[in-house]
Structures are given as C-alpha cells and as structure tokens.
Design a protein around this motif. Structure first.
Motif, mmCIF file in Angstrom:
data_model
loop_
_atom_site.group_PDB
_atom_site.id
_atom_site.type_symbol
_atom_site.label_atom_id
_atom_site.label_comp_id
_atom_site.label_asym_id
_atom_site.label_seq_id
_atom_site.Cartn_x
_atom_site.Cartn_y
_atom_site.Cartn_z
ATOM 1 N N THR A 183 0.527 -25.056 -10.818
ATOM 2 C CA THR A 183 0.585 -23.641 -11.195
ATOM 3 C C THR A 183 -0.462 -23.345 -12.258
ATOM 4 O O THR A 183 -0.613 -24.108 -13.215
ATOM 5 C CB THR A 183 1.979 -23.265 -11.741
ATOM 6 N N CYS A 184 -1.191 -22.262 -12.081
ATOM 7 C CA CYS A 184 -2.197 -21.854 -13.056
ATOM 8 C C CYS A 184 -1.538 -21.636 -14.417
ATOM 9 O O CYS A 184 -0.484 -21.005 -14.516
ATOM 10 C CB CYS A 184 -2.892 -20.574 -12.586
ATOM 11 N N ASP A 200 -9.291 -29.599 -2.556
ATOM 12 C CA ASP A 200 -10.254 -29.312 -1.485
ATOM 13 C C ASP A 200 -11.139 -28.130 -1.850
ATOM 14 O O ASP A 200 -12.352 -28.131 -1.602
ATOM 15 C CB ASP A 200 -9.506 -29.005 -0.181
ATOM 16 N N TRP A 201 -10.515 -27.098 -2.425
ATOM 17 C CA TRP A 201 -11.286 -25.902 -2.789
ATOM 18 C C TRP A 201 -12.315 -26.226 -3.866
ATOM 19 O O TRP A 201 -13.460 -25.774 -3.797
ATOM 20 C CB TRP A 201 -10.330 -24.813 -3.262
ATOM 21 N N LEU A 202 -11.928 -27.017 -4.856
ATOM 22 C CA LEU A 202 -12.860 -27.393 -5.918
ATOM 23 C C LEU A 202 -14.029 -28.199 -5.359
ATOM 24 O O LEU A 202 -15.168 -28.058 -5.811
ATOM 25 C CB LEU A 202 -12.133 -28.195 -7.001
ATOM 26 N N ARG A 203 -13.763 -29.043 -4.370
ATOM 27 C CA ARG A 203 -14.835 -29.831 -3.756
ATOM 28 C C ARG A 203 -15.843 -28.948 -3.022
ATOM 29 O O ARG A 203 -16.998 -29.322 -2.851
ATOM 30 C CB ARG A 203 -14.242 -30.831 -2.756
ATOM 31 N N CYS A 219 -9.635 -21.408 -11.733
ATOM 32 C CA CYS A 219 -8.650 -20.841 -10.822
ATOM 33 C C CYS A 219 -9.334 -19.816 -9.904
ATOM 34 O O CYS A 219 -10.094 -18.967 -10.383
ATOM 35 C CB CYS A 219 -7.526 -20.182 -11.621
ATOM 36 N N PRO A 220 -9.091 -19.865 -8.608
ATOM 37 C CA PRO A 220 -9.717 -18.914 -7.688
ATOM 38 C C PRO A 220 -9.329 -17.466 -7.945
ATOM 39 O O PRO A 220 -10.011 -16.552 -7.502
ATOM 40 C CB PRO A 220 -9.199 -19.364 -6.306
ATOM 41 N N TYR A 221 -8.230 -17.243 -8.695
ATOM 42 C CA TYR A 221 -7.735 -15.887 -8.900
ATOM 43 C C TYR A 221 -8.083 -15.294 -10.260
ATOM 44 O O TYR A 221 -8.403 -14.119 -10.360
ATOM 45 C CB TYR A 221 -6.214 -15.848 -8.693
ATOM 46 N N GLU A 224 -9.232 -19.087 -14.883
ATOM 47 C CA GLU A 224 -8.732 -19.995 -15.919
ATOM 48 C C GLU A 224 -9.114 -21.433 -15.546
ATOM 49 O O GLU A 224 -9.084 -21.808 -14.380
ATOM 50 C CB GLU A 224 -7.208 -19.868 -16.020
ATOM 51 N N PRO A 225 -9.490 -22.295 -16.517
ATOM 52 C CA PRO A 225 -9.820 -23.688 -16.197
ATOM 53 C C PRO A 225 -8.659 -24.413 -15.522
ATOM 54 O O PRO A 225 -7.492 -24.248 -15.902
ATOM 55 C CB PRO A 225 -10.117 -24.292 -17.575
#
Length: 235
Positions: A183-184, A200-203, A219-221, A224-225
């Motif tokens: 959770t963010c 996977d998204w970070l890669r 965070c994609p939204y 935030e780190p």
C-alpha cells in the motif's frame, strides 16, 4: 492487450485490442518487432494515466452506480446525487481535467434545477482543482459518499492490474493467487498493489533504480517514493 499477427508479419503490422479508452496509432516499419509494439503500448498507458486517475478519484469519493468491475475503456460514470437524481459524467480523452460532458436523469423538477445550476456555474470550472471538488462546486452541493462496502472493494483492488487477486501461476510461487500486499504510504493516496505487479511496473520504466535486491521508484498514482524487493517481483 491482445495481439493478432498478420500472415505477412513482420512486413505487415499486427492488430491490437485492449481494455483502454482508445487505441494508439501504431508506428511500424519492416524492421519493427513486438518489443517495439510493447514499448509504444507502455507509452500509451502513461498518457492514459491522467484519465484513470480522475476516474479512480470519482470511484473512491462519490456514490458511483454499477461500479463493480468497471471497464478501463469506459470514461463515463453515473453518480447518485440523492433525491432520485443521477448525473452521468463523460471525461474528455484529449483533455481529462477539463469540464466534462454531463447528463442529468431523475425527477423533472430536481433535474431542471441541477441542470440550470450546472450551466450557470460552468465557467467556474478550474482545471487546477481536483475533479470531484469542481463537480461539487458547480452543483453547489455536498455530493453523497459511496456506500461502505464499495469503499472496501476499491481498497483491495490492485492499482496496476485492476484485479483483487493474482492468477494461479507456478512462476509466482507463494504469491500465486494472492491479494494486494503493498500500500502506498501517502495517506491521501493509499493505493493498494500486488507487490509483483508493482515490481513489474518499476522494471518497465526508465526512472526506477535498483540497489542490491530492491527496486526504487514512484507510485504510479501520486509519485510518492516506493520500494519493492526483487524477490517478490517477476523475474
């Protein structure tokens, strides 16, 4: 995304379909390969993120009708305003934060009053303000919050794959079939993810960095780190 290869591939481009508001114009040459298609699709998803952020804000904050398992291609939302009235909002795909198209449904006296208020205040729409705040300002009313069970549903859905549970897959090991487990930390976001999906998204993005067995990014939204151990991301 679903990809269909033409019999003349790679001379001819593949055809694609996906659960997105619109499909991008594929750039293809005889030297192009599927990896080029995937890269263009990732870039397309980044462009769509503003639309999905707004829709997620609406889904989380307002009483949306028929919200369960919404299609990511759908840019419309029907919102319960109370007093047997509904407003249908359609987000502009080219300018998501702009004044949306709207349609009111319900009892005639209340609908007519809401429509006149919306039209009178339409010039007050401020693209720099949150979408939901703009809607409330134009309608000059406090908008109903979603029922409690719908709030709970939204919290357990992964913000990347949009499913509650990972698929049953031996490659996922102990994560197979698991729910969201990350959770963010930003309290105003608190978006839930499968750590596998987040890894996977970070890669897939160039701004992420690796230190020992941890991937660092945003965070994609809310940007935030975030940090995910490589051991819990797909290899």
């Amino acid at each position: 995304m679903e990809i269909q290869l033409d019999k003349n591939y790679p001379r001819s481009p593949p055809s694609i379909s996906a659960d997105v508001p619109y499909i991008f114009n594929l750039k293809w040459s005889r030297k192009s390969r599927l990896k080029d298609l995937l890269q263009q699709f990732r870039e397309h998803l980044e462009k769509l993120q503003e639309i999905w952020n707004i829709l997620d804000e609406i889904d989380k904050s307002l009483w949306v009708i028929d919200l369960k398992n919404p299609s990511r291609a759908n840019v419309c939302r029907q919102i319960n305003l109370g007093y047997n009235c509904i407003i249908m909002l359609s987000i502009h795909i080219d300018d998501p934060s702009s004044l949306p198209e709207c349609r009111f449904m319900g009892s005639d006296p209340m609908v007519n009053s809401l429509r006149k208020t919306w039209q009178r205040n339409s010039k007050r729409w401020n693209k720099d303000k949150p979408f939901v705040e703009n809607v409330a300002n134009l309608l000059e009313t406090q908008l109903p919050r979603p029922p409690e069970h719908e709030n709970n549903y939204q919290q357990v859905e992964c913000g990347i794959c949009y499913a509650q549970f990972l698929p049953i897959d031996e490659e996922l090991g102990a994560k197979s079939g698991g729910g969201t487990d990350y959770t963010c930390d930003n309290s105003s976001c608190s978006k839930a993810f499968h750590s596998v999906c987040l890894g996977d998204w970070l890669r897939s993005i160039t701004t992420a960095r690796k230190s020992y067995d941890v991937l660092f990014g945003n965070c994609p939204y809310c940007s935030e780190p975030v940090a995910v151990k490589i051991s819990i991301a797909r290899k």
